[in-house]
Scaffold this motif. Sequence first.
Motif, mmCIF file in Angstrom:
data_model
loop_
_atom_site.group_PDB
_atom_site.id
_atom_site.type_symbol
_atom_site.label_atom_id
_atom_site.label_comp_id
_atom_site.label_asym_id
_atom_site.label_seq_id
_atom_site.Cartn_x
_atom_site.Cartn_y
_atom_site.Cartn_z
ATOM 1 N N THR A 177 -26.262 -30.724 9.172
ATOM 2 C CA THR A 177 -25.169 -31.673 8.913
ATOM 3 C C THR A 177 -25.654 -33.118 8.841
ATOM 4 O O THR A 177 -24.868 -34.052 9.032
ATOM 5 C CB THR A 177 -24.083 -31.554 10.005
ATOM 6 N N ILE A 187 -23.597 -36.313 7.604
ATOM 7 C CA ILE A 187 -22.172 -35.968 7.631
ATOM 8 C C ILE A 187 -21.544 -36.560 8.887
ATOM 9 O O ILE A 187 -22.029 -36.349 10.005
ATOM 10 C CB ILE A 187 -21.976 -34.439 7.608
ATOM 11 N N HIS A 241 -9.614 -28.950 9.198
ATOM 12 C CA HIS A 241 -9.932 -28.161 8.015
ATOM 13 C C HIS A 241 -10.498 -26.804 8.437
ATOM 14 O O HIS A 241 -11.364 -26.741 9.321
ATOM 15 C CB HIS A 241 -10.954 -28.877 7.133
ATOM 16 N N ARG A 246 -20.260 -29.158 1.990
ATOM 17 C CA ARG A 246 -19.882 -29.969 0.834
ATOM 18 C C ARG A 246 -18.552 -30.680 1.086
ATOM 19 O O ARG A 246 -18.378 -31.850 0.764
ATOM 20 C CB ARG A 246 -19.768 -29.072 -0.401
ATOM 21 N N LEU A 247 -17.619 -29.951 1.692
ATOM 22 C CA LEU A 247 -16.328 -30.547 2.031
ATOM 23 C C LEU A 247 -16.489 -31.645 3.077
ATOM 24 O O LEU A 247 -15.933 -32.746 2.944
ATOM 25 C CB LEU A 247 -15.389 -29.457 2.576
ATOM 26 N N ARG A 274 -18.846 -33.610 3.785
ATOM 27 C CA ARG A 274 -19.461 -34.856 3.298
ATOM 28 C C ARG A 274 -18.424 -35.822 2.733
ATOM 29 O O ARG A 274 -18.703 -37.015 2.588
ATOM 30 C CB ARG A 274 -20.517 -34.537 2.239
ATOM 31 N N THR A 275 -17.238 -35.326 2.436
ATOM 32 C CA THR A 275 -16.188 -36.178 1.875
ATOM 33 C C THR A 275 -15.190 -36.644 2.929
ATOM 34 O O THR A 275 -14.253 -37.378 2.611
ATOM 35 C CB THR A 275 -15.406 -35.418 0.785
ATOM 36 N N LEU A 276 -15.395 -36.232 4.197
ATOM 37 C CA LEU A 276 -14.399 -36.474 5.239
ATOM 38 C C LEU A 276 -14.837 -37.551 6.226
ATOM 39 O O LEU A 276 -16.034 -37.783 6.421
ATOM 40 C CB LEU A 276 -14.124 -35.167 5.995
#
Length: 458
Positions: free
Chosen positions: A23, A26, A175, A287-288, A290-292
């Motif tokens: 991670t 992240i 999530h 992948r998700l 990294r956008t949070l």
Amino acid sequence: MNVYETVAAAIGNTALVRLNAVTEGIEAAVYAKLEFLNPGGSVKDRAARSMIEAAESSGELAPGGTVVEGTSGNTGIGLAMVAASRGYRTIVVVPDKTSAEKVAFLRAHGAEVRVTEGARPTDHPDHVRNIARRIADETPGGWLAGQYDNPANIGAHYASTGPELWQQTGGRITHFVAGIGTGGTISGTGRYLKEVSDGFVTVVGADPLNSTYNGGDGRAYYIESIGHFLHPDSPEDIWPECYDRSVVDSILTVTDREAITTVRALARREGLLVGGSGGAAVAAALRLARTLPADATVVVLIPDSGRAYLSKYFDDDWVARLGFDDRTGDVAVTDLLGDTLDPLTVPSDATVAEALEVLGDRPELPVVLRRTPSSLVVAEIVGSVTRNDLIAANPTSVVTEHLSVPLSVVGAFESLGAAVKRIGADTRTVVVAESGIVSGLLSAGQLTDRSSGERSGR
């Protein structure tokens, strides 16, 4: 310490572990729900117990009865484990792509295993689920678990997996990421989490790139127990009743290569030996994540252990042969593809006359499940045909009546020496695979001549 009266009672309450090494960069917290810690080694233990208990309550499964299921392995293992502890006989039908380890686990629990060809249309009498249904109907006391459409599958996760995650995260989960197979895990768990959080939790599915769940064409892929394969001859694409699409907010697609790379990274960097579907789910979760933002909490469900796939995703030879590895030397097979034969294939529904037209003056070609010619995966090769055999055949007959053994397959990034060693004495056309996809065809002579030249310093 927890003490249980039966093995079925020990199912659930699995650990939640934070991912750390994979991670990097992240900000959000990413946790893995380790379902391989269930007694039978997978998340399917939950559904197996729930389905058997529901069948016992309804009277469908009586003492001395026989549990029957069509499965890629994990559900069968869970059913066999619970059935053995309760005195039931178990018969499991599995597709031929099921790992050898899973088949061994099933037999270790006393299950009778019947292996059938996995690449069958849904209406074919020898499709996995059709064979299982027939066995259940013909066996006195037989009960078909029917995991794809059994509401007890969803119910298991609504009653256990979802509440566990809410409790383990103290309600901080934002999530939830899981693969979509039968749909029971993501639907049941996701439904609970959405209800308890008043819709705050986002549910994300991880799906193989080719799976029809995300709009793919349904062609074959290499990750077991996830996604939805569609045989080109199936009359319609029937999705499991256990998959509640309204629960899933979005789907992230994962390539075979990404899933396999993630699986191997988890073992070597996190100390977690997980299966291919878990690798796909983690790849999607990362992948998700990294956008949070930093206050997000992502939980990804790991369905099973990598112990069931040691002969596949963790076997360097398997990975290299299918082109899932990286370049191993200065000169690799892929360097010859500038001189490659056209990567032609013969569709499985072609007539002999049509196949001869495709062959032209080539000695042989691979035969694949009928598809459009682009991005054909090696897993769809069903055999080969030779020009000499077809010339003597009835021109209106179908090529599958004249199949020879499949052509040798070498990985695109293997060294020439390794490729020559792999094909051995086979002098036929060689299939080159990159990330599991047919990237070209070479003659055996091209490989051996170039390899000899490299050894002699030319």
